[in-house]
Design an enzyme around this catalytic site. Structure first.
Site, short mmCIF file in Angstrom:
data_model
loop_
_atom_site.label_atom_id
_atom_site.label_comp_id
_atom_site.label_asym_id
_atom_site.label_seq_id
_atom_site.Cartn_x
_atom_site.Cartn_y
_atom_site.Cartn_z
N ASP A 102 0.79 -1.24 -0.11
CA ASP A 102 -0.02 -0.02 -0.06
C ASP A 102 0.96 1.18 0.07
O ASP A 102 1.93 1.35 -0.61
CB ASP A 102 -0.89 0.09 1.25
N HIS A 106 8.80 7.87 2.42
CA HIS A 106 10.41 7.97 2.59
C HIS A 106 10.84 9.42 2.58
O HIS A 106 10.41 10.26 2.28
CB HIS A 106 11.00 7.44 1.13
N GLY A 184 12.10 -2.89 -2.22
CA GLY A 184 12.83 -3.42 -0.99
C GLY A 184 12.28 -2.87 0.22
O GLY A 184 11.01 -3.41 0.43
N CYS A 202 1.07 1.98 5.15
CA CYS A 202 0.61 0.64 4.71
C CYS A 202 -0.78 0.12 4.62
O CYS A 202 -0.92 -1.08 4.54
CB CYS A 202 1.30 -0.38 5.32
#
Length: 243
Positions: A102, A106, A184, A202
């Protein structure tokens, strides 16, 4: 023949779209090389003389990004709680992208790791791949006296996952094609957690997020964390990292 050598690259603080493009280039080249390898195997099976072995490369990329929100293929756009004006005010950008999962954030102080691996060189099990990355993060946090684990039904790494104080310290989302991986994990080291208030992280509405510096009450040397995480990934995957 399996190639367990992995080239390490540190891209530093890099624009998300620039890093995504660089990932895609490495990823696409590996997938194309695997197509050549498959054609070679078919030719050998048909009785042609074998040529030199073709070895697919592996990469482990570490970086940080300026403030950015990314939405995975299974995410919901309304999990971003900012409009264009709000994004501009927060000096952030937004990208729907081609990983699983989802929405996530960052930003500076967050360690992002992009393993671009041919899993045929290691093991062809995406579930095991995700669990192994999680284990590397769990082991890294243990170096700082932090006990971390998993939250049933979700990827990533959590603190106090067995009680009402559960909070996520590392998010994960990957793409895999022809057993080649990209995207990742993102480990909050010295991250500004206020930016998570602008999303449903998320897609989980009732759980908090955490950062290593918040847990320890002090900022942490990001290069030290990189060194530890790189070593943990190397050991768990049986890699030989160079670069």
């Amino acid at each position: 023949m399996k190639n367990k050598r992995v080239e390490y690259q540190d891209w530093g603080l890099i624009d998300y779209k620039e890093a995504w493009d660089k990932q895609e280039n490495l990823f696409s080249a590996s997938v194309q090389l695997k197509t050549q390898l498959r054609n070679k195997q078919l030719a050998v099976a048909a009785g042609q003389e074998p040529e030199d072995d073709i070895l697919t490369p592996n990469y482990l990329v570490f970086c940080e990004h300026p403030h950015v929100y990314t939405l995975g293929k299974s995410g919901k756009a309304d999990h971003l709680l900012l409009d264009e004006a709000g994004l501009k005010e927060k000096n952030a950008v937004y990208y729907p992208i081609n990983r699983g999962g989802d929405i996530t954030y960052h930003g500076p102080g967050q360690l992002v790791a992009y393993p671009i691996l041919d899993l045929d060189n290691f093991f062809t099990d995406i579930h095991l791949y995700l669990r192994t990355l999680e284990e590397a993060v769990i082991n890294t946090l243990a170096h700082y006296g932090i006990t971390a684990g998993r939250y049933p039904g979700y990827t990533g790494v959590w603190l106090d996952a067995d009680n009402e104080h559960a909070r996520k310290i590392c998010a994960m989302g990957v793409r895999c094609s022809r057993w080649v991986t990209m995207h990742g994990l993102a480990l909050n080291v010295n991250a500004n957690l206020d930016y998570f208030k602008n999303i449903v992280p998320c897609g989980i509405e009732d759980k908090a997020v955490a950062s290593l510096n918040q847990e320890l009450g002090r900022d942490v040397d990001l290069n030290e964390v990189k060194k530890i995480l790189k070593q943990e990934i190397s050991v768990l995957f049986g890699m030989e990292i160079f670069g």
